[in-house]
Design an enzyme around this catalytic site. Structure first.
Site, PDB file in Angstrom:
ATOM      1  N   ALA A 131       4.290  -1.820   4.938  1.00 29.73           N
ATOM      2  CA  ALA A 131       3.667  -1.109   6.054  1.00 29.73           C
ATOM      3  C   ALA A 131       2.726  -1.998   6.860  1.00 29.73           C
ATOM      4  O   ALA A 131       1.926  -1.505   7.662  1.00 29.73           O
ATOM      5  CB  ALA A 131       2.912   0.110   5.528  1.00 29.73           C
ATOM      6  N   GLN A 132       2.799  -3.323   6.658  1.00 29.00           N
ATOM      7  CA  GLN A 132       1.991  -4.259   7.442  1.00 29.00           C
ATOM      8  C   GLN A 132       2.724  -4.589   8.749  1.00 29.00           C
ATOM      9  O   GLN A 132       3.938  -4.815   8.742  1.00 29.00           O
ATOM     10  CB  GLN A 132       1.755  -5.545   6.638  1.00 29.00           C
ATOM     11  CG  GLN A 132       1.221  -5.333   5.230  1.00 29.00           C
ATOM     12  CD  GLN A 132      -0.295  -5.219   5.174  1.00 29.00           C
ATOM     13  OE1 GLN A 132      -0.992  -5.551   6.117  1.00 29.00           O
ATOM     14  NE2 GLN A 132      -0.809  -4.752   4.044  1.00 29.00           N
ATOM     15  N   HIS A 206      -0.462  -4.901  -6.055  1.00 31.67           N
ATOM     16  CA  HIS A 206       0.380  -3.720  -6.352  1.00 31.67           C
ATOM     17  C   HIS A 206       1.749  -4.131  -6.906  1.00 31.67           C
ATOM     18  O   HIS A 206       2.765  -4.092  -6.216  1.00 31.67           O
ATOM     19  CB  HIS A 206       0.503  -2.751  -5.188  1.00 31.67           C
ATOM     20  CG  HIS A 206       0.752  -3.317  -3.828  1.00 31.67           C
ATOM     21  ND1 HIS A 206       1.733  -4.239  -3.541  1.00 31.67           N
ATOM     22  CD2 HIS A 206       0.150  -3.055  -2.646  1.00 31.67           C
ATOM     23  CE1 HIS A 206       1.732  -4.509  -2.256  1.00 31.67           C
ATOM     24  NE2 HIS A 206       0.772  -3.808  -1.690  1.00 31.67           N
ATOM     25  N   ARG A 217      17.972 -11.939 -15.037  1.00 31.34           N
ATOM     26  CA  ARG A 217      18.192 -13.354 -14.733  1.00 31.34           C
ATOM     27  C   ARG A 217      17.324 -13.840 -13.572  1.00 31.34           C
ATOM     28  O   ARG A 217      17.410 -15.004 -13.188  1.00 31.34           O
ATOM     29  CB  ARG A 217      19.673 -13.622 -14.427  1.00 31.34           C
ATOM     30  CG  ARG A 217      20.542 -13.679 -15.680  1.00 31.34           C
ATOM     31  CD  ARG A 217      21.923 -14.269 -15.380  1.00 31.34           C
ATOM     32  NE  ARG A 217      22.715 -13.405 -14.514  1.00 31.34           N
ATOM     33  CZ  ARG A 217      23.507 -12.417 -14.969  1.00 31.34           C
ATOM     34  NH1 ARG A 217      23.600 -12.193 -16.279  1.00 31.34           N
ATOM     35  NH2 ARG A 217      24.201 -11.681 -14.136  1.00 31.34           N
ATOM     36  N   GLY A 238       2.224   8.332  -9.000  1.00 30.12           N
ATOM     37  CA  GLY A 238       3.456   9.011  -9.335  1.00 30.12           C
ATOM     38  C   GLY A 238       4.524   8.895  -8.266  1.00 30.12           C
ATOM     39  O   GLY A 238       5.620   9.451  -8.421  1.00 30.12           O
ATOM     40  N   ASP A 262      -5.107   1.967  -3.554  1.00 31.55           N
ATOM     41  CA  ASP A 262      -4.426   1.587  -2.311  1.00 31.55           C
ATOM     42  C   ASP A 262      -4.492   2.752  -1.331  1.00 31.55           C
ATOM     43  O   ASP A 262      -3.542   3.029  -0.583  1.00 31.55           O
ATOM     44  CB  ASP A 262      -2.976   1.165  -2.570  1.00 31.55           C
ATOM     45  CG  ASP A 262      -2.373   0.386  -1.397  1.00 31.55           C
ATOM     46  OD1 ASP A 262      -3.122   0.031  -0.475  1.00 31.55           O
ATOM     47  OD2 ASP A 262      -1.151   0.128  -1.417  1.00 31.55           O
ATOM     48  N   ALA A 296       3.931   3.710   2.506  1.00 27.23           N
ATOM     49  CA  ALA A 296       2.712   2.970   2.817  1.00 27.23           C
ATOM     50  C   ALA A 296       1.810   3.004   1.582  1.00 27.23           C
ATOM     51  O   ALA A 296       2.291   2.951   0.457  1.00 27.23           O
ATOM     52  CB  ALA A 296       2.048   3.576   4.051  1.00 27.23           C
ATOM     53  N   GLY A 297       0.506   3.067   1.788  1.00 25.28           N
ATOM     54  CA  GLY A 297      -0.396   3.173   0.648  1.00 25.28           C
ATOM     55  C   GLY A 297      -0.406   4.589   0.110  1.00 25.28           C
ATOM     56  O   GLY A 297       0.550   5.348   0.283  1.00 25.28           O
TER      57      GLY A 297
END
Length: 369
Positions: A131-132, A206, A217, A238, A262, A296-297
């Site tokens: 979301a940046q 995060h 692998r 959650g 966040d 997003a956060g």
């Protein structure tokens, strides 16, 4: 103030006893005197330390609004957070400087302590920007970091960087002398991430979100963080991470886990339309996303995250440590512990983990629950 009949979190465990404090903690044990607060067998834990929070109650640190900082401080304290890192977004340097100046000049009147700044960007990967805002991404730049840190009054305690970007390794080697460097919003493979940790990075932003998945692998950043002994952030709302993965991550990382919120400006607010780093977001059922559906956060507080972690299966002692001592250690803060002589930043919970009282420097705060 004397709290009696409590289970007090010392180190990594609870002990039965009483605690006396004014601005600092005076004594812990079996203490005489009449209780100011009877914990009735409930818990006294350190004030929570949120090292990754962008905002709440309609405010965002990146706005650079001096008048928005006290409501944020009050919100955090009302939810058991006594120290926090004001976390910024990927934005133009001029906007970030304005935010740094506001944070530097903030003089709180009650509420939680702003212990510093977390620069989450702009030194991130385009592919894993989440979301940046893409137009504000910037290659890792030591001089830019130094300018922003100076603007904050030296308050930057944590910076997130994508180690695969040009100049990142030199950035990490230099900046780790000034603050904790975290790997995040990155496409780095295992070898690149290991090189970053060897260069001085010691934290992962995060975990799972904004990075390649852990594959058998191709273990990526997650495997490198485990092998290097790095501290790692987890969002326990959650929504960002399945609770089974939370349990597995606890088995892997133990006391290296840092619970974070966040949280965005929508925390403590109803569902609806909001803004994040110049981008519109929508919150539905507590889930914040960009208009294209990119998560997003969060809309939770760190206390919500602690309670969720216990509900998901973490031992209470481990969840408390992950929300208090661990993040303080990861970012070199003098916080997150209960010790004689330390600041009386304390949270009182009943046996069902309901919030009963919050103290910042011994001063009782108004609480939300």
């Amino acid at each position: 103030m004397l709290i009696k009949n409590a289970k007090i979190f010392i180190g990594k465990n609870f002990i039965d006893g009483d605690i006396r404090f004014s601005e600092k903690i005076d004594s812990i044990g079996s203490l005489g005197g009449e209780a100011d607060l009877d914990a009735k067998g409930g818990y006294v834990i350190p004030g929570l330390v949120d090292i990754h929070t962008h905002g709440a109650v309609g405010e965002d640190f990146s706005d650079g609004k001096p008048e928005g900082l006290q409501p944020l401080s009050d919100y955090y304290a009302s939810h058991g957070i006594t120290s926090f890192l004001a976390t910024t977004m990927t934005l133009p340097e001029s906007v970030l400087k304005n935010a740094m100046h506001a944070i530097k000049n903030f003089k709180r009147h009650g509420g939680a302590k702003c212990a510093g700044v977390h620069l989450e960007g702009p030194f991130l990967s385009y592919a894993k920007r989440g979301a940046q805002a893409a137009e504000n991404l910037h290659l890792p730049d030591i001089k830019m970091f130094e300018r922003l840190n100076e603007a904050s009054g030296g308050l930057v305690k944590l910076v997130t960087v994508a180690p695969e970007e040009q100049g990142a390794m030199d950035f990490i080697r230099e900046v780790c002398k000034m603050c904790t460097v975290s790997i995040g919003h990155t496409t780095a493979d295992y070898e690149t991430a290991m090189a970053a940790f060897e260069a001085g990075a010691s934290h992962a932003t995060h975990l799972y979100n904004g990075m390649p998945s852990l594959l058998h692998r191709a273990p990526g950043v997650i495997g490198a963080a485990f092998d290097s002994g790095a501290s790692v952030e987890l969002i326990c709302d959650g929504l960002h991470i399945h609770q089974s993965v939370i349990r597995a991550t606890y088995k892997l990382f133990g006391d290296k886990i840092n619970l974070i919120s966040d949280s965005l400006r929508c925390a403590g607010m109803p569902d609806g339309n909001y803004e994040l780093g110049g981008q519109p977001i929508i919150v539905t059922g507590g889930k914040a996303t960009l208009l294209d559906g990119t998560i997003a956060g969060s809309s939770i507080s760190l206390m919500d995250g602690l309670i969720n972690a216990v509900r998901f299966g973490l031992p209470l002692e481990s969840a408390v440590y992950a929300a208090t001592t661990a993040p303080a250690l990861a970012t070199r803060l003098d916080a997150g512990v209960i010790e004689v002589g330390k600041a009386a930043d304390l949270v009182v919970l009943d046996k069902d983990l309901n919030l009963r009282a919050v103290f910042v420097d011994g001063e009782r705060q108004n609480i939300a629950w």
